[in-house]
Scaffold this motif. Structure first.
Motif, mmCIF file in Angstrom:
data_model
loop_
_atom_site.group_PDB
_atom_site.id
_atom_site.type_symbol
_atom_site.label_atom_id
_atom_site.label_comp_id
_atom_site.label_asym_id
_atom_site.label_seq_id
_atom_site.Cartn_x
_atom_site.Cartn_y
_atom_site.Cartn_z
ATOM 1 N N GLN A 1 -3.542 -122.371 18.318
ATOM 2 C CA GLN A 1 -4.805 -122.532 19.034
ATOM 3 C C GLN A 1 -5.939 -122.754 18.063
ATOM 4 O O GLN A 1 -5.813 -122.495 16.883
ATOM 5 N N GLY A 2 -7.041 -123.198 18.617
ATOM 6 C CA GLY A 2 -8.298 -123.126 17.887
ATOM 7 C C GLY A 2 -8.497 -124.190 16.829
ATOM 8 O O GLY A 2 -9.401 -124.096 16.006
ATOM 9 N N ASP A 3 -7.642 -125.216 16.806
ATOM 10 C CA ASP A 3 -7.938 -126.314 15.896
ATOM 11 C C ASP A 3 -9.167 -127.012 16.448
ATOM 12 O O ASP A 3 -9.425 -126.990 17.640
ATOM 13 N N ILE A 4 -9.900 -127.645 15.539
ATOM 14 C CA ILE A 4 -11.119 -128.265 16.033
ATOM 15 C C ILE A 4 -10.907 -129.751 16.227
ATOM 16 O O ILE A 4 -10.007 -130.337 15.629
ATOM 17 N N LEU A 5 -11.737 -130.311 17.060
ATOM 18 C CA LEU A 5 -11.621 -131.740 17.292
ATOM 19 C C LEU A 5 -11.984 -132.484 16.005
ATOM 20 O O LEU A 5 -13.091 -132.379 15.498
ATOM 21 N N LYS A 6 -10.989 -133.166 15.457
ATOM 22 C CA LYS A 6 -11.216 -134.011 14.284
ATOM 23 C C LYS A 6 -10.656 -135.371 14.624
ATOM 24 O O LYS A 6 -9.785 -135.481 15.484
ATOM 25 N N TRP A 7 -11.108 -136.365 13.931
ATOM 26 C CA TRP A 7 -10.579 -137.692 14.219
ATOM 27 C C TRP A 7 -10.738 -138.602 13.015
ATOM 28 O O TRP A 7 -11.503 -138.304 12.104
ATOM 29 N N GLY A 8 -9.993 -139.680 13.028
ATOM 30 C CA GLY A 8 -10.103 -140.626 11.924
ATOM 31 C C GLY A 8 -9.678 -142.004 12.379
ATOM 32 O O GLY A 8 -8.998 -142.145 13.399
ATOM 33 N N ASP A 9 -10.108 -143.020 11.630
ATOM 34 C CA ASP A 9 -9.692 -144.378 11.971
ATOM 35 C C ASP A 9 -8.732 -144.890 10.919
ATOM 36 O O ASP A 9 -8.657 -144.349 9.810
ATOM 37 N N GLU A 10 -7.987 -145.930 11.273
ATOM 38 C CA GLU A 10 -7.069 -146.611 10.357
ATOM 39 C C GLU A 10 -7.282 -148.100 10.551
ATOM 40 O O GLU A 10 -7.186 -148.572 11.686
ATOM 41 N N VAL A 11 -7.588 -148.784 9.477
ATOM 42 C CA VAL A 11 -7.721 -150.234 9.603
ATOM 43 C C VAL A 11 -6.676 -150.891 8.712
ATOM 44 O O VAL A 11 -6.504 -150.491 7.559
ATOM 45 N N GLU A 12 -5.994 -151.875 9.244
ATOM 46 C CA GLU A 12 -5.051 -152.644 8.433
ATOM 47 C C GLU A 12 -5.718 -153.964 8.034
ATOM 48 O O GLU A 12 -6.438 -154.561 8.840
ATOM 49 N N GLN B 1 -7.301 -135.010 16.535
ATOM 50 C CA GLN B 1 -6.686 -133.683 16.543
ATOM 51 C C GLN B 1 -7.284 -132.917 17.717
ATOM 52 O O GLN B 1 -8.503 -132.880 17.887
ATOM 53 N N ALA B 2 -6.428 -132.335 18.525
ATOM 54 C CA ALA B 2 -6.908 -131.573 19.676
ATOM 55 C C ALA B 2 -6.935 -130.095 19.325
ATOM 56 O O ALA B 2 -6.375 -129.681 18.308
ATOM 57 N N CYS B 3 -7.592 -129.267 20.201
ATOM 58 C CA CYS B 3 -7.689 -127.853 19.831
ATOM 59 C C CYS B 3 -6.375 -127.122 20.073
ATOM 60 O O CYS B 3 -6.106 -126.101 19.461
ATOM 61 N N ASN B 4 -5.536 -127.650 20.954
ATOM 62 C CA ASN B 4 -4.204 -127.067 21.141
ATOM 63 C C ASN B 4 -3.290 -128.106 21.796
ATOM 64 O O ASN B 4 -3.724 -129.216 22.100
ATOM 65 N N ILE B 5 -2.060 -127.726 22.026
ATOM 66 C CA ILE B 5 -1.081 -128.691 22.550
ATOM 67 C C ILE B 5 -1.486 -129.195 23.933
ATOM 68 O O ILE B 5 -1.310 -130.356 24.282
ATOM 69 N N ARG B 6 -2.074 -128.314 24.724
ATOM 70 C CA ARG B 6 -2.452 -128.688 26.078
ATOM 71 C C ARG B 6 -3.513 -129.794 26.078
ATOM 72 O O ARG B 6 -3.414 -130.778 26.796
ATOM 73 N N GLU B 7 -4.495 -129.612 25.212
ATOM 74 C CA GLU B 7 -5.548 -130.626 25.132
ATOM 75 C C GLU B 7 -4.982 -131.944 24.594
ATOM 76 O O GLU B 7 -5.373 -133.027 25.018
#
Ligand code: GLU
Ligand code: MG
Length: 639
Positions: A41-52, A250-256
């Motif tokens: 639980q409790g991971d924070i919303l993170k995100w990233g992009d990938e460009v080829e 990245q979601a805060c948990n598996i459900r999200e």
């Protein structure tokens, strides 16, 4: 495009004999990791992009543009830099299928702060600049979905030749030497061909102009698989040699994570149509605007039995899609009743997962991924510790290239449950790529904050995926879309008929244009951009970031309404209005050169292109975000 392992790749016969071993241990590895991490639980919303990207080499005297096969040299330098300072680098670089390709991501993921939207473009610019410094005279890096003359004679620098009678690919057009030199890629190509029992085969409808000749060329004389009125492609490289723009959350948990996976699924075809950027293949204008079906065909390792062309004897299943395609089932409770396409899955694996306390939806998802054989195995990796290793699971997972990917946390890491959003095509400029990234990320915020529901039957998503690729789909096609995205509970009649396994009678969704979906339909549908704006109006944000976000949203709005062109339409227009174009669908060396040099100038901002970009200014932010701000952003704004 996945796991890179050092070592010696096995032949197809050896790999095949280990297929069951990989499957069995892959499932055990998943069960073990699930047990360990399901309650994380409790991971924070993170995100990233990938460009080829592709590396192009211009010969300005001869007016020719080729693909430079130097990405391994460039990558070696970039990876050394990363190794020397893993925490400090602002970008990460990975190989891709083509020897002329390279994939770049930001050095660290972004977090929940709105100010991060103001550094996406700056980081993309930094990445481009970083590679540019390593290039030789005449070379440039372009974020272009497909090199228009891929597979035409002498399209690489140095010149390489196809080897139709030997080697991994056996293509008439795509040389093995154009594949990235790491053994994984050639090995994949060979194994896919051998597993399938013949070369992969894609026959694209040619764009029929007034002087288009049929047959388009003599391919049909060389191969029974080629159709005379089609552009015939016969190699993995025609698909996996294309570039895209992907996002990971990245979601805060598996459900999200399961919610995001499902809610983003119906948006895949919409974003594919909106980002359409690849109408030209092997020197021909075609009638498709996107790479999707080409990649799908280019890694289609199904045997004749699996494709339903012969009765099942050697194989276990008739499988309706390639391992690269749109997803086949939803993962969240709200999605369950919309899983209206009978799912092909391995019953024994399903039972094993269920017996280990994995719920029906997740069990069938994994058992579906595991109908595939491994198509790349290294001898050093056969025997593993199933308690701690996840290689066999990853082997199958990472060669199921679907529109969305549901990703468990890697072993021993601080990373949580993630989803990948994979449909978008690469755009020419950093501005466009950043705009698309920010739009999709904002959508995820809106989805989670407002608990929106975009789910429609999987069969309708599939239909949308096909429509999204047609020429001019962004403006001319309609897409099934949910009418009321604010209801959590769908109307009872919709529930009933979806339960029966068919969804046509449901009135919960209707055909809409991309414009209506993005910009809204007065009195009927709010539109994604107005929803995002509504969400943003309640947020505190600095003026500079506010301006950047508004530029991006305006761009998306204008692209959806047709005020500006998709990359695909712009490419078509450039070719058909070129003085050398003979209205014969052919993209000659000179047209290709002029097109790519123009693209390079647009991307550098040396020529303006309002048709493509509108009247926008790019984000001025140069500096990376201050550390304090970065740390603060790691707290979720939703908290
Ligand atoms: N190049 C592929 C595409 O255009 C994606 C490969 C990967 O998964 O990284 O979809
Ligand atoms: Mg990639």
């Amino acid at each position: 495009m996945g796991l890179l392992t050092e070592g010696s790749p096995l032949s197809w016969a050896e790999t095949k004999s280990q297929a069951e071993h990989v499957r069995q241990h892959g499932v055990i590895q998943f069960i073990n990791l699930y047990k360990r991490l399901r309650d994380r639980q409790g991971d924070i919303l993170k995100w990233g992009d990938e460009v080829e990207y592709i590396i192009v080499k211009f010969d300005h005297e001869k007016k020719i543009a080729k693909l430079s096969l130097r990405s391994h040299e460039i990558l070696a330098i970039l990876n050394e830099k990363e190794l020397a300072d893993p925490q400090g680098v602002k970008s990460l670089w990975r190989p891709e299928y083509g020897g002329y390709m390279i994939e770049g991501t930001p050095g660290k993921p972004y977090g929940g702060l709105l100010a991060h939207f103001n550094i996406v473009e700056a980081n993309m610019k930094y990445r481009r600049e970083e590679v540019t410094q390593l290039l030789q005279p005449g070379e440039v890096i372009l974020s272009m979905t497909n090199f228009p003359r891929l597979g035409c004679e002498d399209f690489t620098d140095p010149v390489t030749k196809p080897t139709p009678d030997e080697g991994a690919t056996r293509s008439f057009f795509f040389p093995d030497d154009a594949i990235f030199p790491h053994p994984r890629f050639k090995n994949l190509s060979r194994n896919i061909r051998e597993r399938r029992g013949e070369k992969v085969c894609i026959n694209l409808p040619v764009y029929r102009d007034v002087n288009t000749e049929i047959p388009v060329d003599d391919s049909y004389l060389r191969s029974k698989a080629a159709k005379p009125d089609r552009v015939y492609l016969d190699a993995m490289g025609f698909g996996m040699g294309c570039c895209c723009l992907q996002l990971t959350f990245q979601a805060c948990n598996i459900r999200e994570a399961r919610t995001l996976y499902d809610q983003l699924t119906p948006l895949c075809p919409i974003m594919l149509a909106l980002t359409a950027a690849s109408p030209i293949y092997r020197g021909f204008l075609t009638d498709v605007d996107c790479r999707w079906n080409i990649i799908s065909g280019s890694v289609d390792c199904r045997t004749e039995e699996e494709r339903g062309l012969k009765p099942l004897k050697e194989n276990k299943f008739v499988i309706n899609k390639s391992r690269y395609d749109s997803i086949d089932s939803y993962l969240s409770e709200s999605g369950e009743k919309y899983n209206d396409v009978p799912l092909v899955y391995d019953k024994a694996i399903y039972e094993k997962l269920r017996a280990n306390d994995i719920d029906h939806l997740l069990a069938q998802h994994i058992a579906h991924l595991f109908i595939r054989d491994t198509v790349s195995l290294f001898s050093e990796r056969i025997n593993q510790d199933d308690e701690h290793d996840t290689d066999h699971f990853e082997n199958i997972q990472s060669t199921n290239w679907q529109t969305m990917r549901f990703k468990p946390p890697p072993p021993n890491s601080t990373i949580g449950w993630r989803v990948e959003f994979r449909p978008c095509e690469a755009q020419i400029t950093d501005f466009e790529n950043a705009a698309i990234v920010c739009f999709v990320v904002l959508l995820t915020r809106v989805i989670l904050s407002y608990q929106l529901n975009f789910i429609i039957p999987i069969s309708k998503v599939d239909e949308n995926m096909q429509n999204a690729q047609k020429r001019g789909a962004n403006l001319n096609q309609t897409f099934w879309f949910r009418k009321d995205i604010t209801t959590q509970i769908s109307p009872p009649e919709a529930n009933e008929c979806c339960k029966k396994g068919y969804a046509n009678c449901c009135d919960a969704f209707e055909p809409m244009t991309i414009n209506q979906i993005i910009n809204g339909k007065v009195g009927e549908f709010p539109g994604l951009i107005p929803l995002i704006n509504n969400y943003l109006s309640g947020m505190d944000v600095d003026t500079d970031t506010h301006c950047t976000i508004q530029q991006y949203l305006k761009f998306i709005q204008h692209r959806a309404s047709g005020e500006i062109l998709t990359t695909a339409s712009w490419l078509r227009k450039f070719v058909t209005s070129h003085p050398e174009y003979k209205q014969d669908s052919k993209v000659t060396e000179r047209i290709n050169y002029d097109l790519l040099s123009t693209i390079h100038k647009i991307q550098k901002g040396e020529v303006s292109c309002p048709e493509l970009l509108g009247h926008t200014t790019t984000s001025k932010t140069k500096e990376s975000i201050p550390t304090a701000l970065y740390k603060e952003s790691l707290r979720l704004e939703r908290e």
